[in-house]
Motif scaffolding. Structure first.
Motif, PDB file in Angstrom:
ATOM      1  N   PRO A  26       4.726  12.626 -14.032  1.00  0.00           N
ATOM      2  CA  PRO A  26       4.219  13.107 -12.964  1.00  0.00           C
ATOM      3  C   PRO A  26       5.031  12.507 -11.677  1.00  0.00           C
ATOM      4  CG  PRO A  26       3.151  10.917 -13.869  1.00  0.00           C
ATOM      5  CD  PRO A  26       4.078  11.695 -14.868  1.00  0.00           C
ATOM      6  N   ASP A  27       6.154  11.949 -11.827  1.00  0.00           N
ATOM      7  CA  ASP A  27       7.188  11.244 -10.890  1.00  0.00           C
ATOM      8  C   ASP A  27       7.665  12.676  -9.985  1.00  0.00           C
ATOM      9  OD1 ASP A  27       6.732   8.727 -11.788  1.00  0.00           O
ATOM     10  OD2 ASP A  27       8.784   8.678 -12.608  1.00  0.00           O
ATOM     11  N   VAL A 101      18.703  12.948   3.183  1.00  0.00           N
ATOM     12  CA  VAL A 101      17.413  12.200   2.944  1.00  0.00           C
ATOM     13  C   VAL A 101      17.194  12.638   1.216  1.00  0.00           C
ATOM     14  CG1 VAL A 101      15.104  12.128   3.239  1.00  0.00           C
ATOM     15  CG2 VAL A 101      16.391  12.424   5.212  1.00  0.00           C
ATOM     16  N   VAL A 102      16.800  11.544   0.575  1.00  0.00           N
ATOM     17  CA  VAL A 102      16.631  11.765  -0.888  1.00  0.00           C
ATOM     18  C   VAL A 102      15.242  11.263  -1.259  1.00  0.00           C
ATOM     19  CG1 VAL A 102      17.678  11.459  -3.149  1.00  0.00           C
ATOM     20  CG2 VAL A 102      19.239  11.875  -1.420  1.00  0.00           C
ATOM     21  N   GLY A 103      14.556  12.272  -1.883  1.00  0.00           N
ATOM     22  CA  GLY A 103      13.183  11.776  -2.259  1.00  0.00           C
ATOM     23  C   GLY A 103      13.218  11.445  -3.831  1.00  0.00           C
ATOM     24  N   THR A 104      12.777  10.244  -4.037  1.00  0.00           N
ATOM     25  CA  THR A 104      12.550   9.493  -5.362  1.00  0.00           C
ATOM     26  C   THR A 104      11.647   8.564  -5.256  1.00  0.00           C
ATOM     27  OG1 THR A 104      14.058   8.736  -7.111  1.00  0.00           O
ATOM     28  CG2 THR A 104      14.486   7.776  -5.108  1.00  0.00           C
ATOM     29  N   HIS A 105      11.541   7.639  -6.270  1.00  0.00           N
ATOM     30  CA  HIS A 105      10.456   6.537  -6.426  1.00  0.00           C
ATOM     31  C   HIS A 105      11.193   5.377  -6.304  1.00  0.00           C
ATOM     32  CE1 HIS A 105       7.603   9.270  -8.077  1.00  0.00           C
ATOM     33  NE2 HIS A 105       6.625   8.342  -8.045  1.00  0.00           N
ATOM     34  N   SER A 123      26.113   9.369   4.298  1.00  0.00           N
ATOM     35  CA  SER A 123      24.715   8.896   4.901  1.00  0.00           C
ATOM     36  C   SER A 123      23.788   9.272   3.965  1.00  0.00           C
ATOM     37  CB  SER A 123      24.819   9.753   6.240  1.00  0.00           C
ATOM     38  OG  SER A 123      23.385   9.247   6.905  1.00  0.00           O
ATOM     39  N   VAL A 124      22.914   8.371   3.270  1.00  0.00           N
ATOM     40  CA  VAL A 124      22.040   8.548   2.425  1.00  0.00           C
ATOM     41  C   VAL A 124      20.738   7.818   3.005  1.00  0.00           C
ATOM     42  CG1 VAL A 124      21.189   8.618  -0.008  1.00  0.00           C
ATOM     43  CG2 VAL A 124      23.643   9.112   0.557  1.00  0.00           C
ATOM     44  N   ARG A 125      19.482   8.452   3.039  1.00  0.00           N
ATOM     45  CA  ARG A 125      18.336   7.880   3.323  1.00  0.00           C
ATOM     46  C   ARG A 125      17.382   8.226   2.178  1.00  0.00           C
ATOM     47  NH1 ARG A 125      16.982   6.281   9.118  1.00  0.00           N
ATOM     48  NH2 ARG A 125      19.018   6.604  10.031  1.00  0.00           N
ATOM     49  N   ILE A 126      16.635   7.067   1.849  1.00  0.00           N
ATOM     50  CA  ILE A 126      15.726   7.409   0.377  1.00  0.00           C
ATOM     51  C   ILE A 126      14.326   7.175   1.031  1.00  0.00           C
ATOM     52  CG2 ILE A 126      15.236   6.535  -1.690  1.00  0.00           C
ATOM     53  CD1 ILE A 126      18.117   7.324  -1.589  1.00  0.00           C
ATOM     54  N   VAL A 127      13.669   8.390   0.758  1.00  0.00           N
ATOM     55  CA  VAL A 127      12.066   8.421   0.829  1.00  0.00           C
ATOM     56  C   VAL A 127      11.466   8.180  -0.438  1.00  0.00           C
ATOM     57  CG1 VAL A 127      12.167   9.317   3.182  1.00  0.00           C
ATOM     58  CG2 VAL A 127      11.968  10.960   1.123  1.00  0.00           C
ATOM     59  N   THR A 128      10.194   7.606  -0.532  1.00  0.00           N
ATOM     60  CA  THR A 128       9.412   7.480  -1.638  1.00  0.00           C
ATOM     61  C   THR A 128       7.991   7.637  -1.658  1.00  0.00           C
ATOM     62  OG1 THR A 128       9.114   5.154  -1.353  1.00  0.00           O
ATOM     63  CG2 THR A 128      11.005   5.609  -2.337  1.00  0.00           C
ATOM     64  N   PRO A 129       7.463   8.379  -2.550  1.00  0.00           N
ATOM     65  CA  PRO A 129       5.900   8.644  -2.490  1.00  0.00           C
ATOM     66  C   PRO A 129       5.210   7.189  -2.659  1.00  0.00           C
ATOM     67  CG  PRO A 129       6.936   9.246  -4.588  1.00  0.00           C
ATOM     68  CD  PRO A 129       8.045   8.754  -3.718  1.00  0.00           C
ATOM     69  N   ASP A 130       5.835   6.430  -3.163  1.00  0.00           N
ATOM     70  CA  ASP A 130       5.133   5.077  -3.529  1.00  0.00           C
ATOM     71  C   ASP A 130       5.313   3.990  -2.636  1.00  0.00           C
ATOM     72  OD1 ASP A 130       7.492   4.990  -4.574  1.00  0.00           O
ATOM     73  OD2 ASP A 130       7.033   4.045  -6.428  1.00  0.00           O
ATOM     74  N   ALA A 131       5.757   4.270  -1.461  1.00  0.00           N
ATOM     75  CA  ALA A 131       6.153   3.217  -0.426  1.00  0.00           C
ATOM     76  C   ALA A 131       4.921   2.254  -0.263  1.00  0.00           C
ATOM     77  CB  ALA A 131       6.687   4.059   1.001  1.00  0.00           C
ATOM     78  N   GLY A 132       3.788   2.528  -0.273  1.00  0.00           N
ATOM     79  CA  GLY A 132       2.774   1.408   0.154  1.00  0.00           C
ATOM     80  C   GLY A 132       2.454   0.904  -0.914  1.00  0.00           C
ATOM     81  N   GLU A 133       2.729   1.275  -1.977  1.00  0.00           N
ATOM     82  CA  GLU A 133       2.082   0.415  -3.311  1.00  0.00           C
ATOM     83  C   GLU A 133       2.882  -0.659  -3.986  1.00  0.00           C
ATOM     84  OE1 GLU A 133       1.989   3.680  -6.218  1.00  0.00           O
ATOM     85  OE2 GLU A 133       0.956   5.058  -5.009  1.00  0.00           O
ATOM     86  N   PRO A 134       1.967  -1.509  -4.526  1.00  0.00           N
ATOM     87  CA  PRO A 134       2.797  -2.911  -4.792  1.00  0.00           C
ATOM     88  C   PRO A 134       3.999  -2.199  -5.985  1.00  0.00           C
ATOM     89  CG  PRO A 134       0.612  -3.232  -5.065  1.00  0.00           C
ATOM     90  CD  PRO A 134       0.834  -1.745  -4.698  1.00  0.00           C
ATOM     91  N   LEU A 135       5.338  -3.035  -6.117  1.00  0.00           N
ATOM     92  CA  LEU A 135       6.076  -2.619  -6.967  1.00  0.00           C
ATOM     93  C   LEU A 135       5.642  -3.585  -8.130  1.00  0.00           C
ATOM     94  CD1 LEU A 135       8.437  -0.986  -7.836  1.00  0.00           C
ATOM     95  CD2 LEU A 135      10.060  -2.615  -7.050  1.00  0.00           C
ATOM     96  N   THR A 136       5.332  -3.040  -9.390  1.00  0.00           N
ATOM     97  CA  THR A 136       4.790  -3.857 -10.511  1.00  0.00           C
ATOM     98  C   THR A 136       5.714  -3.662 -11.668  1.00  0.00           C
ATOM     99  OG1 THR A 136       3.344  -1.969 -11.275  1.00  0.00           O
ATOM    100  CG2 THR A 136       2.481  -3.738  -9.804  1.00  0.00           C
ATOM    101  N   TRP A 137       5.689  -4.715 -12.453  1.00  0.00           N
ATOM    102  CA  TRP A 137       6.355  -4.789 -13.672  1.00  0.00           C
ATOM    103  C   TRP A 137       5.885  -3.599 -14.589  1.00  0.00           C
ATOM    104  CZ3 TRP A 137      10.883  -6.897 -14.430  1.00  0.00           C
ATOM    105  CH2 TRP A 137      11.137  -8.221 -13.811  1.00  0.00           C
ATOM    106  N   ASP A 138       6.346  -2.667 -14.875  1.00  0.00           N
ATOM    107  CA  ASP A 138       5.937  -1.431 -15.622  1.00  0.00           C
ATOM    108  C   ASP A 138       7.056  -0.753 -16.383  1.00  0.00           C
ATOM    109  OD1 ASP A 138       7.111   0.190 -13.799  1.00  0.00           O
ATOM    110  OD2 ASP A 138       5.416   0.926 -13.053  1.00  0.00           O
ATOM    111  N   GLU A 139       6.795   0.345 -17.257  1.00  0.00           N
ATOM    112  CA  GLU A 139       7.650   0.676 -18.135  1.00  0.00           C
ATOM    113  C   GLU A 139       8.661   1.565 -17.344  1.00  0.00           C
ATOM    114  OE1 GLU A 139       7.636   4.554 -20.949  1.00  0.00           O
ATOM    115  OE2 GLU A 139       5.924   3.275 -21.132  1.00  0.00           O
TER     116      GLU A 139
END
Length: 176
Positions: A26-27, A101-105, A123-139
């Motif tokens: 789903p990423d 502008v590069v989209g990733t997680h 000149s690289v800026r990163i945008v993320t779809p999960d910016a407002g979510e806590p970053l957790t220990w996951d796979e």
């Protein structure tokens, strides 16, 4: 629990291209949706979708379903790694000094930034779809930690080959 605080990069007033790189599962959909959201701010008239094994085509279909004109979309369909994303996106006619502008997680943000800088972009800026979510220990985060040493070794191979003017088609496969 949360392990890091993330401040999303400000979306610039203009960019030469919005680049979205594929991910797993789903990423890719989330990254594409975020890339389209940024593209619709009209900071750029170029939306570049990057990913091999059919990913870029799927990203294109989603972007069109989200009301992006097919004429605004460029595809890079050969990459199978972040380093290849960076190299092959350059092949679409982007000069190193352009603003992208590069989209990733978020978990992938540092390696994406390093890979695109290695690929020559200044000149690289990163945008993320999960910016407002806590970053957790996951796979994904754990796998990312394992991918860093491999990414560094692959970049070293690529850099060495470039330094000795070895044709790219002879070594680029080692980057995936």
């Amino acid at each position: 629990g949360s392990i890091a605080i993330h401040t999303p990069a400000a979306i610039p007033e203009s960019a030469d291209a919005i680049v979205v790189i594929s991910g797993s599962g789903p990423d890719t959909k989330a990254r594409t949706t975020k890339g389209v959201e940024v593209f619709k701010t009209r900071i750029s008239d170029r939306l570049l979708l990057s990913g091999g094994t059919g990913a870029a085509e799927s990203m294109r279909a989603l972007a069109i379903a989200l009301d992006v004109s097919p004429t605004d979309i460029q595809l890079e369909t050969a990459s199978r790694s972040t380093l290849q994303n960076a190299l092959f996106v350059r092949d679409l006619g982007l000069e190193p000094e352009v603003d992208i502008v590069v989209g990733t997680h978020r978990f992938h943000r540092p390696r994406t930034y390093a890979s695109f800088r290695w690929g020559g972009f200044t000149s690289v800026r990163i945008v993320t779809p999960d910016a407002g979510e806590p970053l957790t220990w996951d796979e994904d985060l754990l796998k990312e930690g394992l991918k860093w040493p491999v990414n560094i070794a692959r970049a070293a191979i690529g850099s060495t080959m470039m330094a000795f003017d070895v044709p790219r088609d002879r070594w680029v496969r080692w980057l995936n």
